[in-house]
Design an enzyme around this catalytic site. Structure first.
Site, PDB file in Angstrom:
ATOM      1  N   LYS A  20       0.837  -1.207   0.000  1.00  0.00           N
ATOM      2  CA  LYS A  20       0.000   0.000   0.000  1.00  0.00           C
ATOM      3  C   LYS A  20       0.870   1.255   0.000  1.00  0.00           C
ATOM      4  O   LYS A  20       0.640   2.171  -0.792  1.00  0.00           O
ATOM      5  CB  LYS A  20      -0.926  -0.038   1.228  1.00  0.00           C
ATOM      6  CG  LYS A  20      -1.831   1.156   1.392  1.00  0.00           C
ATOM      7  CD  LYS A  20      -3.055   0.823   2.215  1.00  0.00           C
ATOM      8  CE  LYS A  20      -2.782   0.780   3.712  1.00  0.00           C
ATOM      9  NZ  LYS A  20      -2.551   2.114   4.294  1.00  0.00           N
ATOM     10  N   SER A  21       1.857   1.300   0.865  1.00  0.00           N
ATOM     11  CA  SER A  21       2.703   2.501   0.958  1.00  0.00           C
ATOM     12  C   SER A  21       3.415   2.760  -0.364  1.00  0.00           C
ATOM     13  O   SER A  21       3.500   3.899  -0.835  1.00  0.00           O
ATOM     14  CB  SER A  21       3.763   2.315   2.053  1.00  0.00           C
ATOM     15  OG  SER A  21       3.157   2.225   3.315  1.00  0.00           O
ATOM     16  N   ARG A  25       2.881   5.942  -3.288  1.00  0.00           N
ATOM     17  CA  ARG A  25       4.020   6.776  -3.679  1.00  0.00           C
ATOM     18  C   ARG A  25       4.288   6.681  -5.180  1.00  0.00           C
ATOM     19  O   ARG A  25       4.658   7.674  -5.823  1.00  0.00           O
ATOM     20  CB  ARG A  25       5.262   6.373  -2.870  1.00  0.00           C
ATOM     21  CG  ARG A  25       5.157   6.847  -1.397  1.00  0.00           C
ATOM     22  CD  ARG A  25       6.084   6.084  -0.491  1.00  0.00           C
ATOM     23  NE  ARG A  25       6.139   6.617   0.863  1.00  0.00           N
ATOM     24  CZ  ARG A  25       5.228   6.385   1.821  1.00  0.00           C
ATOM     25  NH1 ARG A  25       4.161   5.635   1.569  1.00  0.00           N
ATOM     26  NH2 ARG A  25       5.373   6.895   3.025  1.00  0.00           N
ATOM     27  N   GLY A  92      -5.122   7.891   5.244  1.00  0.00           N
ATOM     28  CA  GLY A  92      -4.222   8.820   5.930  1.00  0.00           C
ATOM     29  C   GLY A  92      -2.988   9.124   5.097  1.00  0.00           C
ATOM     30  O   GLY A  92      -2.489  10.257   5.081  1.00  0.00           O
ATOM     31  N   ARG A 120      -8.720  12.107  12.581  1.00  0.00           N
ATOM     32  CA  ARG A 120      -7.278  11.848  12.693  1.00  0.00           C
ATOM     33  C   ARG A 120      -6.475  13.148  12.723  1.00  0.00           C
ATOM     34  O   ARG A 120      -6.820  14.111  12.044  1.00  0.00           O
ATOM     35  CB  ARG A 120      -6.841  10.912  11.556  1.00  0.00           C
ATOM     36  CG  ARG A 120      -7.578   9.577  11.676  1.00  0.00           C
ATOM     37  CD  ARG A 120      -7.126   8.576  10.672  1.00  0.00           C
ATOM     38  NE  ARG A 120      -5.749   8.173  10.893  1.00  0.00           N
ATOM     39  CZ  ARG A 120      -5.077   7.352  10.107  1.00  0.00           C
ATOM     40  NH1 ARG A 120      -5.663   6.853   9.028  1.00  0.00           N
ATOM     41  NH2 ARG A 120      -3.843   7.026  10.380  1.00  0.00           N
ATOM     42  N   GLN A 167       4.532   9.318   7.306  1.00  0.00           N
ATOM     43  CA  GLN A 167       3.647  10.256   6.614  1.00  0.00           C
ATOM     44  C   GLN A 167       4.117  11.689   6.857  1.00  0.00           C
ATOM     45  O   GLN A 167       4.151  12.511   5.935  1.00  0.00           O
ATOM     46  CB  GLN A 167       2.208  10.036   7.076  1.00  0.00           C
ATOM     47  CG  GLN A 167       1.697   8.664   6.638  1.00  0.00           C
ATOM     48  CD  GLN A 167       0.315   8.331   7.161  1.00  0.00           C
ATOM     49  OE1 GLN A 167      -0.258   9.080   7.951  1.00  0.00           O
ATOM     50  NE2 GLN A 167      -0.218   7.199   6.737  1.00  0.00           N
ATOM     51  N   ASP A 313       1.527  -1.307  12.024  1.00  0.00           N
ATOM     52  CA  ASP A 313       0.247  -1.748  11.445  1.00  0.00           C
ATOM     53  C   ASP A 313      -0.055  -3.213  11.763  1.00  0.00           C
ATOM     54  O   ASP A 313      -1.164  -3.689  11.514  1.00  0.00           O
ATOM     55  CB  ASP A 313       0.261  -1.549   9.923  1.00  0.00           C
ATOM     56  CG  ASP A 313       0.271  -0.061   9.540  1.00  0.00           C
ATOM     57  OD1 ASP A 313      -0.114   0.784  10.383  1.00  0.00           O
ATOM     58  OD2 ASP A 313       0.658   0.250   8.400  1.00  0.00           O
TER      59      ASP A 313
END
Ligand code: S3P
Length: 427
Positions: A20-21, A25, A92, A120, A167, A313
């Site tokens: 996902k990260s 990107r 997020g 958040r 982040q 996570d």
């Protein structure tokens, strides 16, 4: 509703969806780059689709079919002022990294998301971006969405971050790429470093000195081909499934094993579980391996300190494994869990207790006493993908059926989770 029945064992060879990260990107950097970026192994989960949607709304042409994406980069100043709000959904990473990008843009944009995003904390990114010169506002002086940004004219800063957050780090570095002078970020512990690695893959010079990363302003990105490895945070649920059910073993191919993400492997090994890394290789500056995971009896351990950002996570599913481990597992220094998609200290404790597990929430973590025999339960994901999946894994080793409400949240990071689990479940 997701229904989970106990299994005899877990077995097979699988791949998990893309990281996902890294997927977020690849789309963002591709949009800002000169030239075309092709992405293979993209995660077509709701969060990364939100990122694609936001950049399309700023005039970037992006084609997506399953895990293949082509981004027609417009260069750093080719983005267009969006005529509508940018909707980040549940993501997020989208809102915080995009805040850094929008801080460089000489136009106005408004970002908002779902109910969870509205709770958040955003000042952790807005604060330093304001220091650099961006004009940003939001509810409660920029702590909460909607956020409105008018960027441009930034000066570089040296920022000492109070939290180990990729982040926050990424937002400041991205803004720094179009600020005057040098921008550097120092974090209390190393958070995931995908931004640093991928910026280098796009031709940017990034300097690391211990826990400090710096970039010089005025750098451009060049489009390229990116192959995204499987997400170790998704693989973590399958690793846990193997550890929950005696006699299980699983080969998970093509998993990203960036050292800033592999805390889960260290913890499972420390608990007595077996994970072997095979076929280790580097793909686009990121380490990748196949994981051979074999069941063994687990023991409780203490988890805290610098490892926390490397498994943040994975804590919900680590708590699930701890219910089957002999002795006490103590998780501390993880207060960041309180500001994730849900307050994960509270939601793990409330949902896992329904199985009859002994779980006690603490201000900065959880205490789990094991081993307990779990009993199937009626669970609510509370709209949090990782809570839904962690509880499904608990259900595999429970007596009787487990039913998970609000399971659609799982699509945020792991589309096809239930089918994949069914495929490796021997009944
Ligand atoms: C992410 C960073 C982490 C992580 C999140 C993804 C990223 O959050 O929890 O799921 O892609 O940069 P923080 O940076 O806020 O710790």
């Amino acid at each position: 509703m997701l229904r989970v029945q106990p299994v005899k064992r877990i077995e097979g060879t699988v791949r998990v969806p893309g990281d996902k990260s890294i997927s977020h990107r690849a789309v963002m950097f591709g949009a800002l780059a000169e030239g075309t970026t092709t992405i293979e192994g993209f995660l077509p989960g709701a969060d990364c689709l939100s990122t694609i949607d936001c950049f399309r709304r700023m005039g970037v042409k992006i084609e997506q079919a399953g895990d293949r994406v082509t981004v027609y980069g417009k260069g750093w100043y080719g983005l267009e002022e969006p005529s509508q709000h940018l909707d980040v959904g549940n993501s997020g990473t989208t809102i915080r990294l995009m805040a850094g990008i929008l801080a460089t843009q000489p136009f106005h944009a408004v970002m908002e998301g779902d109910e969870s995003i509205a709770k958040r904390p955003m000042r952790r990114v807005i604060g330093p971006l304001r220091q650099m010169g961006a004009k940003i506002d939001g509810r409660k002086d920029g702590e909460y969405t909607p956020l409105s940004i008018r960027g441009g004219g930034l000066q570089g800063i040296s920022y000492q971050s109070p939290v180990a957050s990729a982040q926050v780090k990424s937002a400041i570095l991205l803004a720094g790429l179009q600020a005057t002078g040098v921008t550097s970020v120092t974090e209390p512990q190393l958070s995931r470093d995908h931004t640093e690695r991928m910026l280098q893959a796009f031709g940017v010079k990034v300097v690391r000195d211990g826990l400090t990363v710096s970039v010089e302003g005025g750098q451009t990105l060049t489009g390229r081909a990116i192959r995204v490895p499987g997400d170790i945070s998704s693989a973590a649920f399958l690793i846990a499934a193997v550890m929950m059910v005696p006699g299980s073993s699983l080969l998970i191919e093509n998993v990203g094993v960036n050292p800033s993400r592999t805390g889960i492997i260290d913890v499972v090994r420390a608990m007595g579980g077996r994970i072997e890394l095979q076929n280790e290789r580097i793909v686009n500056e990121e380490p990748v391996a196949d994981l051979l995971v074999t069941h063994s009896e687990l023991r409780g351990i203490e988890i805290g300190g610098e490892i926390i950002p490397r498994l943040i996570d994975e804590i919900p599913v680590i708590a699930v494994m701890a219910t089957r481990a002999n002795g006490r597992t103590v998780i501390r220094d993880a207060e960041e869990l309180r500001v994730k998609e849900t307050d994960r200290i509270a939601t793990v404790a409330s949902q896992l207790s329904k199985f009859g597990a002994s779980v006690t929430p603490t201000p900065d973590g959880l205490i789990v006493e094991g081993a307990t025999q779990l009993t199937g339960a009626a669970i609510d994901s509370m709209g949090d993908h990782r809570i839904g999946m962690a509880m499904a894994i608990a259900g595999l080793a429970a007596e009787g059926e487990t039913v998970i409400a609000n399971d659609a949240a799982i699509n945020v990071s792991f589309p096809g989770f239930a089918d994949l689990l069914a495929r490796i479940s021997i009944r």
